[in-house]
Scaffold this active site. Structure first.
Site, mmCIF file in Angstrom:
data_model
loop_
_atom_site.group_PDB
_atom_site.id
_atom_site.type_symbol
_atom_site.label_atom_id
_atom_site.label_comp_id
_atom_site.label_asym_id
_atom_site.label_seq_id
_atom_site.Cartn_x
_atom_site.Cartn_y
_atom_site.Cartn_z
ATOM 1 N N GLU A 117 0.806 -1.217 0.000
ATOM 2 C CA GLU A 117 0.000 0.000 0.000
ATOM 3 C C GLU A 117 0.845 1.276 0.000
ATOM 4 O OE1 GLU A 117 -4.226 -0.606 1.791
ATOM 5 O OE2 GLU A 117 -2.761 -1.072 3.357
ATOM 6 N N HIS A 136 -0.491 5.468 7.961
ATOM 7 C CA HIS A 136 -1.624 4.587 7.651
ATOM 8 C C HIS A 136 -1.705 3.521 8.728
ATOM 9 C CE1 HIS A 136 -4.440 1.870 5.901
ATOM 10 N NE2 HIS A 136 -3.531 0.945 5.660
ATOM 11 N N HIS A 138 -4.412 0.641 11.145
ATOM 12 C CA HIS A 138 -5.634 -0.165 11.241
ATOM 13 C C HIS A 138 -6.160 -0.132 12.672
ATOM 14 C CE1 HIS A 138 -3.390 -2.675 7.978
ATOM 15 N NE2 HIS A 138 -3.969 -1.612 7.432
ATOM 16 N N HIS A 206 -11.262 -0.956 6.873
ATOM 17 C CA HIS A 206 -9.814 -1.087 6.701
ATOM 18 C C HIS A 206 -9.029 -0.331 7.764
ATOM 19 C CE1 HIS A 206 -6.258 -0.880 3.591
ATOM 20 N NE2 HIS A 206 -5.832 -1.066 4.833
#
Length: 275
Positions: A117, A136, A138, A206
Site C-alpha cells: 500500500e 496509515h 488499522h 480497513h
C-alpha cells in the site's frame, strides 16, 4: 504632604532627567545568533531517524501493530519520500528505509518486499504539497466510524485537528470488489481525492490515513485520533446527546495544542529509546 514634596523636589526631578539619557545611550540588544543550516545529508539522516522513532512510538501507543506504515517526504525533494520495506513498525531499523518516488517505485535489492500500500503515500504526497508525513493504520477504535453513518468528530481539545471533517473512503466505489487494500496508484489517487484538504480520512472496513506538515504532528494526530474514537464511542454509550467542539473551538484548540507537540514527541521518543 511633606513626603509628597520631597518625592517630587527639584533635585529629584533633575536626577531623573540625568538618568533617562543614560538609559537611552545603552547599545541596542544584539539579535540571537541564527542556527546553522543543516546540510542535505544531515537533514536526510534526521528524517530517517524521525521515521524510525515514529514507527516505534505508534507501535508503543497501540496505533500500529504488525501492520500499518509511516512515511516522510525527503527533505528538499518534494518528489520522493522515505518508507520502510515491509516490516513491523516495532522492529524497524534505519537500514530498512527506502526512497520511493511519487509513482510508488523504489530502488531496492532483488527479493526485497515493499509495502503493497505504498501507493497511499505516493498519491497523498503528489496531491498535497503541504504534507510532509503520512501515517496509515488499522487502529481498531477507528474502524466502526468508517462502516456506520456516525462521523468521527472532535470530542476534546486534544483531537481538535479533526474539526475540518473526517471523510470516509469507500474502496468499492473507487475500484469495485477488491481485497480492500490500496495496491495501485489509481486507488491511492482516489483515496487522496477523498482525503482532500483534511487532516485525516477513514477507510471503510480497513483503517485510516493521517497527514501532517511534519513528523511530530503526524504522530500526535495519529495517537489522538485513535483516543478520540475510543472516547466518542464511550460517550455515545452514555448518552444520545454528545457535545462536540464547534468549528471555532476546534480551530482555536488546534492552534494551541499543536503548538505544544514537541512535549509529547520528546516524551514518547525517550520512552521508546529507553532514555
Amino acid at each position: 504632604m511633606t513626603s509628597f514634596l520631597l518625592r517630587f523636589s527639584p533635585a529629584a526631578l533633575v536626577a531623573g532627567a540625568l538618568v533617562l539619557p543614560a538609559r537611552a545611550q545603552q547599545p541596542p540588544a544584539q539579535p540571537a545568533a541564527s542556527q546553522p543550516t543543516a546540510s542535505p545529508e544531515q537533514a536526510r539522516a534526521k528524517a530517517v531517524e524521525d521515521l524510525v522513532v515514529a514507527n516505534r512510538i505508534l507501535a508503543d501507543q497501540g496505533v500500529l501493530d504488525a501492520y500499518g506504515h509511516v512515511s516522510i517526504r525527503v527533505p528538499g525533494d518534494p518528489k520522493h519520500f522515505l518508507l520502510a520495506l515491509s516490516v513491523a513498525a516495532v522492529s524497524l531499523k534505519t537500514t530498512d528505509i527506502l526512497e520511493h518516488d511519487l509513482d510508488g517505485n523504489a530502488a531496492a535489492p532483488p527479493g526485497t518486499t515493499l509495502f503493497g500500500e505504498r501507493f497511499i503515500h505516493a498519491a497523498v504526497y503528489a496531491s498535497r504539497p503541504d504534507v510532509q508525513a503520512v501515517v496509515h493504520s488499522h487502529a481498531p477504535s477507528l474502524i466502526p466510524f468508517g462502516v456506520t453513518a456516525v462521523p468521527l468528530r472532535p470530542l476534546y481539545h486534544m483531537s481538535a485537528f479533526l474539526g475540518p471533517g473526517v471523510p470516509v473512503f469507500d474502496i468499492r466505489t473507487a475500484g469495485g470488489d477488491t481485497d480492500m487494500l490500496v495496491k495501485t496508484l489509481p486507488l491511492g489517487q482516489a483515496l487522496a481525492k477523498t482525503l482532500g484538504s483534511n487532516n485525516a480520512a477513514l477507510m471503510r472496513g480497513h483503517g485510516a490515513v493521517v497527514v501532517a506538515p511534519d513528523m511530530p504532528r503526524a504522530v500526535f494526530r495519529s495517537v489522538y485520533a485513535e483516543q478520540n474514537a475510543r472516547l466518542q464511542a464511550q460517550a455515545m454509550q452514555l448518552s444520545s446527546k454528545v457535545t462536540y467542539l464547534d468549528a471555532e473551538e476546534a480551530k482555536k484548540a488546534q492552534a494551541t495544542m499543536e503548538g505544544t507537540v514537541a512535549r509529547p514527541w520528546e516524551l514518547w521518543r525517550r520512552k521508546v529509546q529507553g532514555k
